[in-house]
Design a protein around this motif. Structure first.
Motif, PDB file in Angstrom:
ATOM      1  N   ILE A   1       0.884  -1.174   0.000  1.00 12.67           N
ATOM      2  CA  ILE A   1       0.000   0.000   0.000  1.00 12.67           C
ATOM      3  C   ILE A   1       0.916   1.216   0.000  1.00 12.67           C
ATOM      4  O   ILE A   1       1.415   1.653   1.041  1.00 12.67           O
ATOM      5  N   ALA A   2       1.158   1.729  -1.181  1.00 10.95           N
ATOM      6  CA  ALA A   2       2.185   2.756  -1.369  1.00 10.95           C
ATOM      7  C   ALA A   2       1.584   4.147  -1.499  1.00 10.95           C
ATOM      8  O   ALA A   2       0.475   4.327  -2.005  1.00 10.95           O
ATOM      9  N   ASP A   3       2.364   5.140  -1.008  1.00 13.31           N
ATOM     10  CA  ASP A   3       2.033   6.559  -1.175  1.00 13.31           C
ATOM     11  C   ASP A   3       0.598   6.881  -0.733  1.00 13.31           C
ATOM     12  O   ASP A   3      -0.155   7.574  -1.423  1.00 13.31           O
TER      13      ASP A   3
ATOM     14  N   SER B   1       6.802   4.949  -1.406  1.00 17.93           N
ATOM     15  CA  SER B   1       6.572   4.134  -2.606  1.00 17.93           C
ATOM     16  C   SER B   1       6.744   2.644  -2.349  1.00 17.93           C
ATOM     17  O   SER B   1       6.280   1.813  -3.132  1.00 17.93           O
ATOM     18  N   SER B   2       7.409   2.292  -1.235  1.00 18.55           N
ATOM     19  CA  SER B   2       7.589   0.873  -0.877  1.00 18.55           C
ATOM     20  C   SER B   2       6.586   0.418   0.175  1.00 18.55           C
ATOM     21  O   SER B   2       6.679  -0.704   0.690  1.00 18.55           O
ATOM     22  N   GLY B   3       5.643   1.286   0.509  1.00 15.39           N
ATOM     23  CA  GLY B   3       4.666   0.938   1.534  1.00 15.39           C
ATOM     24  C   GLY B   3       5.206   1.049   2.944  1.00 15.39           C
ATOM     25  O   GLY B   3       4.572   0.584   3.892  1.00 15.39           O
ATOM     26  N   VAL B   4       6.362   1.689   3.113  1.00 10.11           N
ATOM     27  CA  VAL B   4       7.004   1.806   4.419  1.00 10.11           C
ATOM     28  C   VAL B   4       6.570   3.110   5.086  1.00 10.11           C
ATOM     29  O   VAL B   4       6.385   4.133   4.431  1.00 10.11           O
ATOM     30  N   PHE B   5       6.435   3.069   6.411  1.00 11.83           N
ATOM     31  CA  PHE B   5       6.072   4.275   7.167  1.00 11.83           C
ATOM     32  C   PHE B   5       6.920   4.336   8.440  1.00 11.83           C
ATOM     33  O   PHE B   5       7.510   3.334   8.876  1.00 11.83           O
ATOM     34  N   GLU B   6       6.972   5.524   9.025  1.00 12.48           N
ATOM     35  CA  GLU B   6       7.578   5.712  10.338  1.00 12.48           C
ATOM     36  C   GLU B   6       6.627   6.539  11.201  1.00 12.48           C
ATOM     37  O   GLU B   6       5.907   7.401  10.695  1.00 12.48           O
ATOM     38  N   THR B   7       6.634   6.261  12.500  1.00 15.02           N
ATOM     39  CA  THR B   7       5.818   7.035  13.438  1.00 15.02           C
ATOM     40  C   THR B   7       6.503   7.057  14.792  1.00 15.02           C
ATOM     41  O   THR B   7       7.441   6.269  15.042  1.00 15.02           O
TER      42      THR B   7
END
Length: 694
Positions: free
Chosen positions: A233-235, A253-259
């Motif tokens: 699930i990108a962008d 774009s790779s479906g990666v997130f940070e929080t």
């Protein structure tokens, strides 16, 4: 097709059990209460077991009203009787069975509501598909996913209840369990098909970048969301729920997130923290859960407090404010308690600015004199340390006035009176008053919402002239003591007919036998007052059993029962257990649901159980504030206390307590409310709201 007014489902009812054992009559002096109670407990268990099975049968035939009504007032009465009798039986397992019968009732009711909701959702889903409305179909399918999960949970819990009942009472509930399992399996299979044709599964993976986290130094968490076919699930802006707080993050774009993880209520040390991907309600994606491990460290906040005015008496308003900060940052969403001495007078949470404000009405339980108002964060071994602040206040004594009246009746001595403040003549609510006739022992009563009390006492003086004394005297309170007397003139009251007299000879059913044992208000002859000495022979079902109640002093307080309301009006029930071809018209003619139902339905369907619990509490708060004149600013525990002080019946107090406790978990606990607890709170709120509108 079964219907609520007849048909095959009614023919499958479980018959009410009859006791065909035959026992020869015995002398009353040789029959023990334990023997009597064992037989009564067995009959009650079989009766409630039959009602549970009938409810399961009705549910399998989509007779939702019947499934609920079978477990209505009569079941509650039997359960209340069973609880009373269980304490006198020779078996210790009866106490365990009583708890399981109560839990089974709640789980069966919740299961009925969930199954009805699912079948209504299924009809709406089919209609949306037929109309080509894929967005509505996805939204409904996602709601059905949660409902189906709830049904599975309730079914498992109910089966466990029934297993334990069978093990402790030896009654057979297998046919009811078969109906439950068949209903659940049908829904599970249906949902698997819907999931395959409409929704896409996801996998959430997360890890902590930082090894530690605290409120002042948050920890970074990284993750990725993939679909079941391996794509990402990108962008996209996606919603995550960490413990009981939500936030929106952006995937790359790779479906990666940070929080960032900024703990408040988490326990100290290495902790496994839950995180959930929460798709939008019309999303094609399913949610998924994961955990990350991080070491939680503690921060001690600054807590300041203020109160006004600095001198108060019973019932006066006290405005209290507390602010919680760490360095220059406000600490929101942490619990704050206000206490005076040993009495907690309010509980709340800090808002976005780190401040909690409460308006407190001083209760009677706070002793007069110089006291301290304590504001505290009631945490221990949590990310935010427990701290407190004290502010002095003077509690002044409020003088009281007590009145009492007495008269003889056929039942004994009717004593009534009122406790109120002297200055404003306001009612003193929920306080104990001791009553005494002559030199006999005392009996304690409690004032109601009007400050009044009334009870019937045994007449120990054989209708002679005697003095009745009422006394209010609490050493640890801010109310002054008061005493009142009334002279009871000599009279010739007839008193109650002796137990076992001719007036009892028509008591020929087990129901009335139980009523005599338990003092049911359906049987006025059974009102023993403070004691009754004697015995009676009573015929029981089967024609051959005769049991005796021997010389014993039974005193049972009759509980005021509120009529139990079912859910808000249901759509026309099809009576069809099949999900393969539901009638779309079954839901198209429904009246719009009340706003409360819309909100809690949305929260439950989306799995936001904290919000459902808070919505339930808000509704109950509004009803009680109007109904009992409770201050709008009352905290949740103060709301419960005020309801008790206003004389709200015990059964309703239990409902309010369920809603209040669930709300406190939603507001204060580090984890979300369990689904079953949120559903129970919503159910209690429905009942309170329904009764409040009548």
């Amino acid at each position: 097709m079964g219907t609520d007014d007849g048909g095959p489902a009614l023919n499958r009812q479980v018959e009410t059990p009859a006791d065909n054992n035959e026992t020869q009559q015995k002398n009353p002096d040789s029959v023990s209460n334990g023997e009597y109670s064992d037989e009564t407990a067995g009959w009650l268990a079989r009766t409630m077991g039959g009602q549970l099975e009938n409810s399961s049968i009705a549910l399998s035939n989509a007779q939702y009203d019947r499934a609920r009504s079978v477990l209505g007032d009569d079941y509650d009465k039997r359960l209340e009787q069973y609880v009373e009798v269980a304490g006198d039986t020779s078996s210790e397992t009866d106490d365990t069975a009583a708890k399981e019968f109560e839990a089974a009732r709640e789980n069966q009711r919740n299961l009925t509501n969930e199954v009805q909701r699912y079948r209504q959702q299924y009809a709406a889903y089919q209609t949306a598909r037929e109309r080509g409305n894929e967005r509505e179909a996805r939204t409904t399918a996602r709601a059905m996913e949660r409902t189906a999960s709830n049904i599975s949970d309730r079914s498992n819990e109910l089966n466990q209840n029934l297993d334990r009942i069978e093990n402790t009472t030896s009654i057979d509930l297998s046919s009811g369990q078969a109906e439950i399992n068949e209903t659940t399996a049908n829904i599970t299979a249906t949902q698997a098909v819907i999931r395959e044709e409409t929704l896409v599964g996801t996998t959430l993976t997360v890890r902590s970048i930082d090894s530690t986290a605290s409120f002042s130094d948050s920890g970074t968490v990284a993750g990725q969301i993939q679909t079941e076919n391996g794509s990402v699930i990108a962008d996209e802006a996606v919603e995550l729920r960490i413990e009981n707080r939500t936030r929106t993050v952006q995937t790359d774009s790779s479906g990666v997130f940070e929080t960032q993880y900024r703990p408040r209520s988490a326990r100290l040390g290495s902790q496994s923290i839950s995180i959930e991907y929460v798709p939008e309600t019309d999303s094609v994606y399913l949610s998924d859960n994961a955990t990350f491990v991080i070491t939680v460290q503690q921060v001690a906040p600054d807590l300041t407090s203020e109160i006004a005015p600095d001198s108060v008496g019973y019932g006066d308003r006290l405005n209290a404010t507390a602010s919680v900060t760490v360095a220059s940052d406000d600490v929101d969403a942490v619990p704050v308690e206000f206490a005076i001495g040993e009495s907690i007078v309010a509980r709340t949470t800090t808002g976005p600015n780190g401040t909690a404000t409460e308006t407190i009405r001083l209760p009677a339980t706070v002793n007069d004199g110089e006291r301290q108002v304590i504001a505290r964060v009631p945490y221990e071994d949590r990310a935010i340390a427990g701290v407190q602040s004290e502010t002095p206040v003077v509690v002044v004594e409020t003088r009281t006035n007590l009145s009492v009246n007495a008269s003889r009746t056929d039942d004994g001595v009717l004593v009534s009176g009122k406790l109120q403040t002297v200055a404003e003549e306001g009612p003193v609510v929920g306080r104990p008053v001791r009553l005494q006739i002559g030199a006999s022992g005392t009996q304690r009563v409690e004032t109601n919402r009007n400050g009044s009390f009334q009870t019937v006492l045994e007449d120990p003086q054989n209708n002679e002239s005697v003095t009745v004394t009422a006394t209010y005297d609490e050493p640890r309170a801010n109310l002054g003591n008061a005493t009142a007397t009334a002279t009871l003139a000599a009279g010739s009251g007839s008193g109650d007919p002796p137990v076992g007299s001719d007036s009892d000879t028509d008591l020929s059913t087990i129901d009335k036998l139980v009523a005599i044992l338990l003092g049911s208000n359906e049987n006025p002859v059974a009102a023993f007052g403070n004691g009754a000495i004697g015995y009676t022979w009573l015929p029981v079902l089967g024609g051959g059993v005769a049991l005796a109640v021997v010389g014993a002093a039974w005193f049972v307080v009759s509980r005021v029962r509120q009529s139990r309301e079912m859910d808000s009006p249901d759509p026309a029930e099809t009576g069809d257990a099949s999900l393969t071809d539901p009638d779309p018209s079954a839901t198209s003619s429904d009246e719009p649901m009340p706003t409360f139902e819309d909100r809690v339905g949305m929260y439950l369907d989306s799995g936001n159980y904290d919000a459902a619990a808070m919505e339930a509490y808000t509704t109950v708060h509004d009803v009680l504030a109007v109904e009992n004149g409770i201050d709008e600013g009352a905290t949740h525990w103060e709301l419960l206390q005020r309801s008790q002080e206003h004389g709200v019946p015990e059964e309703r107090i239990a409902d309010i307590e369920t809603v209040v406790e669930t709300f406190e978990t939603a507001a204060f606990a580090p984890t979300s409310v369990e689904p079953s607890r949120a559903e129970a709170a919503v159910e209690r709120a429905r009942k309170i709201k329904s009764n409040g509108n009548h």
